[in-house]
Design a protein around this motif. Structure first.
Motif, PDB file in Angstrom:
ATOM      1  N   ARG A  52      -9.386   8.358   2.785  1.00  0.00           N
ATOM      2  CA  ARG A  52      -9.219   9.698   2.207  1.00  0.00           C
ATOM      3  C   ARG A  52     -10.068   9.900   0.949  1.00  0.00           C
ATOM      4  O   ARG A  52     -10.214  11.044   0.501  1.00  0.00           O
ATOM      5  N   ASN A  53     -10.631   8.822   0.377  1.00  0.00           N
ATOM      6  CA  ASN A  53     -11.491   8.999  -0.810  1.00  0.00           C
ATOM      7  C   ASN A  53     -12.695   9.880  -0.473  1.00  0.00           C
ATOM      8  O   ASN A  53     -13.278  10.506  -1.355  1.00  0.00           O
ATOM      9  N   LYS A  54     -13.042   9.931   0.795  1.00  0.00           N
ATOM     10  CA  LYS A  54     -14.172  10.751   1.251  1.00  0.00           C
ATOM     11  C   LYS A  54     -13.971  12.235   0.947  1.00  0.00           C
ATOM     12  O   LYS A  54     -14.923  12.984   0.781  1.00  0.00           O
ATOM     13  N   TYR A  55     -12.706  12.675   0.881  1.00  0.00           N
ATOM     14  CA  TYR A  55     -12.423  14.086   0.622  1.00  0.00           C
ATOM     15  C   TYR A  55     -12.726  14.492  -0.828  1.00  0.00           C
ATOM     16  O   TYR A  55     -12.789  15.665  -1.129  1.00  0.00           O
ATOM     17  N   LEU A  56     -12.832  13.517  -1.739  1.00  0.00           N
ATOM     18  CA  LEU A  56     -12.926  13.828  -3.167  1.00  0.00           C
ATOM     19  C   LEU A  56     -14.321  14.340  -3.532  1.00  0.00           C
ATOM     20  O   LEU A  56     -15.321  13.769  -3.089  1.00  0.00           O
ATOM     21  N   ASP A  57     -14.396  15.404  -4.352  1.00  0.00           N
ATOM     22  CA  ASP A  57     -15.701  15.802  -4.876  1.00  0.00           C
ATOM     23  C   ASP A  57     -16.017  14.903  -6.074  1.00  0.00           C
ATOM     24  O   ASP A  57     -15.190  14.070  -6.469  1.00  0.00           O
ATOM     25  N   ALA A  58     -17.210  15.055  -6.655  1.00  0.00           N
ATOM     26  CA  ALA A  58     -17.682  14.103  -7.679  1.00  0.00           C
ATOM     27  C   ALA A  58     -16.720  14.031  -8.872  1.00  0.00           C
ATOM     28  O   ALA A  58     -16.403  12.944  -9.363  1.00  0.00           O
ATOM     29  N   GLU A  59     -16.235  15.200  -9.273  1.00  0.00           N
ATOM     30  CA  GLU A  59     -15.358  15.245 -10.446  1.00  0.00           C
ATOM     31  C   GLU A  59     -14.009  14.572 -10.137  1.00  0.00           C
ATOM     32  O   GLU A  59     -13.497  13.769 -10.921  1.00  0.00           O
ATOM     33  N   GLN A  60     -13.461  14.900  -8.961  1.00  0.00           N
ATOM     34  CA  GLN A  60     -12.184  14.286  -8.544  1.00  0.00           C
ATOM     35  C   GLN A  60     -12.348  12.779  -8.391  1.00  0.00           C
ATOM     36  O   GLN A  60     -11.492  12.009  -8.809  1.00  0.00           O
ATOM     37  N   ARG A  61     -13.483  12.361  -7.814  1.00  0.00           N
ATOM     38  CA  ARG A  61     -13.724  10.927  -7.615  1.00  0.00           C
ATOM     39  C   ARG A  61     -13.746  10.195  -8.968  1.00  0.00           C
ATOM     40  O   ARG A  61     -13.176   9.108  -9.099  1.00  0.00           O
ATOM     41  N   PRO A  96      -7.695  16.095 -15.731  1.00  0.00           N
ATOM     42  CA  PRO A  96      -7.288  17.487 -15.484  1.00  0.00           C
ATOM     43  C   PRO A  96      -7.212  17.850 -13.995  1.00  0.00           C
ATOM     44  O   PRO A  96      -6.469  18.759 -13.624  1.00  0.00           O
ATOM     45  N   ALA A  97      -7.946  17.139 -13.130  1.00  0.00           N
ATOM     46  CA  ALA A  97      -7.911  17.454 -11.693  1.00  0.00           C
ATOM     47  C   ALA A  97      -6.698  16.829 -11.002  1.00  0.00           C
ATOM     48  O   ALA A  97      -6.427  17.111  -9.839  1.00  0.00           O
ATOM     49  N   ALA A  98      -5.967  15.960 -11.726  1.00  0.00           N
ATOM     50  CA  ALA A  98      -4.867  15.212 -11.105  1.00  0.00           C
ATOM     51  C   ALA A  98      -3.537  15.953 -11.227  1.00  0.00           C
ATOM     52  O   ALA A  98      -3.252  16.582 -12.252  1.00  0.00           O
ATOM     53  N   ARG A  99      -2.728  15.885 -10.171  1.00  0.00           N
ATOM     54  CA  ARG A  99      -1.349  16.404 -10.218  1.00  0.00           C
ATOM     55  C   ARG A  99      -0.434  15.313  -9.665  1.00  0.00           C
ATOM     56  O   ARG A  99      -0.549  14.931  -8.493  1.00  0.00           O
ATOM     57  N   LEU A 100       0.435  14.823 -10.550  1.00  0.00           N
ATOM     58  CA  LEU A 100       1.305  13.710 -10.138  1.00  0.00           C
ATOM     59  C   LEU A 100       2.312  14.182  -9.092  1.00  0.00           C
ATOM     60  O   LEU A 100       3.003  15.183  -9.291  1.00  0.00           O
ATOM     61  N   ASP A 101       2.406  13.451  -7.974  1.00  0.00           N
ATOM     62  CA  ASP A 101       3.440  13.743  -6.965  1.00  0.00           C
ATOM     63  C   ASP A 101       4.685  12.937  -7.322  1.00  0.00           C
ATOM     64  O   ASP A 101       5.748  13.501  -7.559  1.00  0.00           O
ATOM     65  N   LEU A 151       2.748   5.016  -7.050  1.00  0.00           N
ATOM     66  CA  LEU A 151       2.549   6.406  -7.436  1.00  0.00           C
ATOM     67  C   LEU A 151       1.684   7.132  -6.415  1.00  0.00           C
ATOM     68  O   LEU A 151       0.947   6.498  -5.639  1.00  0.00           O
ATOM     69  N   ALA A 152       1.850   8.458  -6.380  1.00  0.00           N
ATOM     70  CA  ALA A 152       1.038   9.321  -5.521  1.00  0.00           C
ATOM     71  C   ALA A 152       0.546  10.464  -6.381  1.00  0.00           C
ATOM     72  O   ALA A 152       1.315  11.036  -7.166  1.00  0.00           O
ATOM     73  N   VAL A 153      -0.731  10.764  -6.267  1.00  0.00           N
ATOM     74  CA  VAL A 153      -1.361  11.790  -7.105  1.00  0.00           C
ATOM     75  C   VAL A 153      -2.218  12.684  -6.222  1.00  0.00           C
ATOM     76  O   VAL A 153      -2.982  12.195  -5.387  1.00  0.00           O
ATOM     77  N   PHE A 154      -2.048  13.987  -6.410  1.00  0.00           N
ATOM     78  CA  PHE A 154      -2.900  14.962  -5.702  1.00  0.00           C
ATOM     79  C   PHE A 154      -4.162  15.235  -6.498  1.00  0.00           C
ATOM     80  O   PHE A 154      -4.114  15.411  -7.722  1.00  0.00           O
ATOM     81  N   PHE A 155      -5.285  15.292  -5.799  1.00  0.00           N
ATOM     82  CA  PHE A 155      -6.529  15.861  -6.342  1.00  0.00           C
ATOM     83  C   PHE A 155      -6.887  16.998  -5.397  1.00  0.00           C
ATOM     84  O   PHE A 155      -7.368  16.748  -4.282  1.00  0.00           O
ATOM     85  N   GLY A 156      -6.589  18.224  -5.792  1.00  0.00           N
ATOM     86  CA  GLY A 156      -6.717  19.336  -4.850  1.00  0.00           C
ATOM     87  C   GLY A 156      -5.756  19.091  -3.705  1.00  0.00           C
ATOM     88  O   GLY A 156      -4.573  18.820  -3.922  1.00  0.00           O
ATOM     89  N   ARG A 157      -6.255  19.131  -2.463  1.00  0.00           N
ATOM     90  CA  ARG A 157      -5.384  18.900  -1.305  1.00  0.00           C
ATOM     91  C   ARG A 157      -5.309  17.426  -0.923  1.00  0.00           C
ATOM     92  O   ARG A 157      -4.565  17.054  -0.020  1.00  0.00           O
ATOM     93  N   ARG A 214      -4.321  13.621  -1.287  1.00  0.00           N
ATOM     94  CA  ARG A 214      -3.231  12.897  -1.932  1.00  0.00           C
ATOM     95  C   ARG A 214      -3.550  11.409  -1.869  1.00  0.00           C
ATOM     96  O   ARG A 214      -3.751  10.859  -0.792  1.00  0.00           O
ATOM     97  N   LEU A 215      -3.630  10.772  -3.037  1.00  0.00           N
ATOM     98  CA  LEU A 215      -3.946   9.342  -3.097  1.00  0.00           C
ATOM     99  C   LEU A 215      -2.712   8.564  -3.520  1.00  0.00           C
ATOM    100  O   LEU A 215      -1.903   9.057  -4.317  1.00  0.00           O
ATOM    101  N   ILE A 216      -2.573   7.342  -3.003  1.00  0.00           N
ATOM    102  CA  ILE A 216      -1.459   6.486  -3.405  1.00  0.00           C
ATOM    103  C   ILE A 216      -1.989   5.136  -3.866  1.00  0.00           C
ATOM    104  O   ILE A 216      -3.085   4.714  -3.488  1.00  0.00           O
ATOM    105  N   ASP A 217      -1.181   4.483  -4.706  1.00  0.00           N
ATOM    106  CA  ASP A 217      -1.520   3.127  -5.145  1.00  0.00           C
ATOM    107  C   ASP A 217      -0.227   2.472  -5.617  1.00  0.00           C
ATOM    108  O   ASP A 217       0.811   3.148  -5.807  1.00  0.00           O
TER     109      ASP A 217
END
Ligand code: AMP
Length: 286
Positions: free
Chosen positions: A194-203, A242-247, A271-277, A279-282
């Motif tokens: 899913r890291n492929k979905y991230l734009d440069a800023e989100q990445r 600023p692009a992160a939204r904690l789930d 934790l799970a964090v949204f960057f736009g649509r 959702r990343l977990i770690d």
């Protein structure tokens, strides 16, 4: 390397190997493979031995996606995946289609599911209520088809590995579950399709998940902290991106997944964090 797409053919091959006493190591994936997946293949090879057979399944399982999720957009590149599997010494890539895996589903006939009812409730299960039922159902089906002696899962999906271990114990699957460490990019971001979905800023900002794990780990090395307090601190920590939204962020016992009121060295954090649509977990043991 063989490519098998029929479930019946996969099962016949596995039965033949089992009769010959050949050990079968299995790595289930949804494809779009990265070095993390390939590390699971190496781990499976180590466990099955040089004379064992390694099966990798590539199947984007529809029953673990909610209707609102990214099933249709999930990244796929079978040609590249097959090349990577061949180079990694995989014996069989199992690539079933939906019609064969869930025969009768379109007609409303398919009606059997496997559900773990305890460990699957919180965290990923709270945000994605039907997710783990889909995972346990497809993994049970895959185990019946591939008949592995051992199957390797990533620590990256910590709760998933715990749910699978529970299912295997509860339903008496003769499969040894091996959980392998999370492979990370150079900056610490956990590798994920899913890291492929991230734009440069989100990445660039996505490394905040790893930094949050490190910050929490550092905070509890010599003392315990209340989980509520640490959650508030981490919520604030994550707003630095600023692009992160904690789930969610949770602290719990690594064996039972029971939430911890106080966080100390050895507590598991996820934790799970949204960057736009996206959702990343770690997770990590602190
Ligand atoms: P997926 O294709 O994303 O469903 O993942 C298939 C398997 O690879 C699961 O057992 C994951 O936990 C594992 N996996 C995914 N990412 C990583 C990673 N960065 N390091 C190690 N294993 C991983």
């Amino acid at each position: 390397m063989q490519i098998v797409s029929s479930p019946a053919a996969m099962q016949r091959l596995a039965q033949k190997w089992q009769r010959a006493g050949t050990r079968i190591g299995f790595v289930p994936t949804m494809g779009y493979l990265h070095a993390g997946h390939l590390s699971l293949v190496q781990r499976a090879r180590q466990a099955a031995g040089s004379r064992g057979k390694i099966v990798v399944s590539i199947y984007v399982n529809p029953t673990q996606f909610a209707p609102t999720e990214d099933l249709a957009n999930y990244p796929r590149d079978l040609k590249r995946d097959l090349k990577l599997c061949r180079a990694a010494g995989v014996d069989v890539v199992f690539t079933p289609g939906d019609a064969a895996m869930y025969a009768g589903k379109a007609e409303g006939i398919y009606s059997t599911f496997v559900a773990e009812e305890k460990l699957s409730q919180r965290m990923e299960g709270a945000t994605r209520p039907t997710h783990f039922r889909g995972v346990t159902t497809v993994v049970a089906k895959l185990f019946n088809l591939v008949q592995p002696d051992m199957a390797v899962f990533g620590q990256k999906d910590f709760q998933q590995a715990a749910v699978i271990k529970r299912m295997v114990a509860d339903l008496n699957f003769p499969v040894k579950i091996i959980v392998a460490p999370t492979l990370r990019e150079a900056d610490g971001l956990a590798m994920s399709s899913r890291n492929k979905y991230l734009d440069a800023e989100q990445r660039a900002q996505a490394v905040i998940l790893y930094h949050a794990l490190q910050a929490a780990s550092a905070a509890v090395q010599t003392k315990s902290i209340s989980a509520a307090r640490l959650k508030t601190d981490l919520q604030e920590f994550i707003t630095a991106a600023p692009a992160a939204r904690l789930d969610y962020v949770e602290f719990f016992d690594p064996e039972t997944l029971v939430p911890a009121a106080r966080v100390k060295r050895g507590t598991q954090m996820a934790l799970a964090v949204f960057f736009g649509r996206t959702r990343l977990i770690d997770n990590a043991r602190l």
